[in-house]
Design an enzyme around this catalytic site. Sequence first.
Site, PDB file in Angstrom:
ATOM      1  N   HIS A 145      -3.469  -5.679   1.407  1.00 25.62           N
ATOM      2  CA  HIS A 145      -3.221  -5.864   2.833  1.00 25.62           C
ATOM      3  C   HIS A 145      -3.662  -7.275   3.230  1.00 25.62           C
ATOM      4  O   HIS A 145      -4.600  -7.837   2.653  1.00 25.62           O
ATOM      5  CB  HIS A 145      -4.042  -4.870   3.659  1.00 25.62           C
ATOM      6  CG  HIS A 145      -3.509  -3.479   3.650  1.00 25.62           C
ATOM      7  ND1 HIS A 145      -2.328  -3.118   4.252  1.00 25.62           N
ATOM      8  CD2 HIS A 145      -4.028  -2.334   3.124  1.00 25.62           C
ATOM      9  CE1 HIS A 145      -2.139  -1.823   4.106  1.00 25.62           C
ATOM     10  NE2 HIS A 145      -3.152  -1.317   3.413  1.00 25.62           N
ATOM     11  N   CYS A 152       0.839  -1.199   0.000  1.00 27.35           N
ATOM     12  CA  CYS A 152       0.000   0.000   0.000  1.00 27.35           C
ATOM     13  C   CYS A 152       0.877   1.254   0.000  1.00 27.35           C
ATOM     14  O   CYS A 152       1.545   1.538  -0.996  1.00 27.35           O
ATOM     15  CB  CYS A 152      -0.978  -0.034   1.170  1.00 27.35           C
ATOM     16  SG  CYS A 152      -2.374   1.103   0.984  1.00 27.35           S
TER      17      CYS A 152
END
Length: 484
Positions: free
Chosen positions: A444, A338
């Site tokens: 994630h 991310c």
Amino acid sequence: MTARCIMVLGTSSGAGKSWVATALCAYYRSQGLKVAPFKAQNMSNNARVVSTPDGQWGEIGTAQYLQALAAGAVPDVRMNPLLLKPEADTRSQVVLFGQVNDELSAMPWRGRSLKVWPQIAQALDELRAENDVVVIEGAGSPAEINLHASDVVNMRVAKHCNAHCLLVSDIDRGGAFAHLYGTWALLPEDEQKLIKGFVLNKFRGDASLLAPAPQLLEEKTGIPTVACIPMQFAHGLPEEDGVFDDRGSTGAGQAIHTTIAIIAYPRISNLDEFQPLMQVPGVRVVWARSPSQIADADWVILPGSKATAADLSWMRTQGLDAAIVAHASEGRRVLGICGGLQMLGEALIDLHGVDGNAAGLGLLPLATLFAQEKTVQPTTLTLPELQAPWNGLSRVQARGYEIHHGQTELRADMQAGAEQPAKELLPGMLWQGGNPAVVGTYLHGLFENAEVIHALFGHDAPSLEQVFARLAQGVGQWFEAGSL
């Protein structure tokens, strides 16, 4: 159905409220009861994706997400109606019922709290109507007298549902009895009456040596000490607000075959997703803030960030940028997740004041444009064919989630003349560099997949259900009969 409400308060942040609340959710579930967790307001950059009543995807704090799983319930935005995600020391992004709320984000703290109380109360009342037990977690301390008038997360909640309140203190820090007494003494009398038991958490040693302190404390307050919980290293749950240390690893004290350095920048987010790495035998996790801490690492992971440009600037100040580039040049693994993925690219471009502009580390030929709208969604994928040293993950299925403003694309002009071009392996999701040791992804939760851990290390990490079962059993041992 009107649920019984059990509330876990703490004498401070870090006392163990989230962990105790999770254990209680697992315990009541094991008793055959229908259980839901609740925390009115959580301040954390650790968040998970859940569905909202209108069929969209939203965010709640990781602690309440895990508590819902411990309770055997489907995670729901009502379980954490207000989530504050710190972006700087004096600014947070406000998430209301799973969605970013710019109006609330711009409001002063006290005015914001009072405005959202009716919605918080409604969410709690709906959960009470649907369950046998609601396990409520407080925040910080209920005795923050500067915040008491605008409280929407501690005693206002307790009074609203007439909660059976437990006050938890971390005895490992020292001063636990003073913390318990002082917290109780600062509460108004009507709120003192809601405190039904003191809990000593993280105790190491012979519990008989505590006497006569619990008895003396009860004489002063009328409240019994109902549990003394032993220190639980390697309990299997992530720490909500801080990075881990080696004591939380099941591999501590074992022969180390892999050292993984995770960059612990100031606005690190979703650090909880690395908990499974702590439980792999022979894996050592280092939370790195200086070049020396990554010098001997086999892997470097750049995790998520709530302030990517600012954290990238911090890394440069520490000299970590050059150290990470050198690490990759030696063929050692670098993984960006991310915000960490965005840092690995060439440029961060912010036209809307979302995060900030910055030059990246240049390890991937990517440009990231920050959008006003946030991508929040669960994601399931099959990893494509990866080159060594990541080839062990090829064709492995992985489930996770995305929470990001950035939109990232591979730029051919940024790798012109490169001997080995980088590859976009999954559009908008996964990239591997011309130096194949470098990989970046928006996914994630990668290491929370048992298949991923097994493919990388040949080991199986304990499942969450095993963790919850141990917690439920522990509650039955630690708490006095009838205290719950």
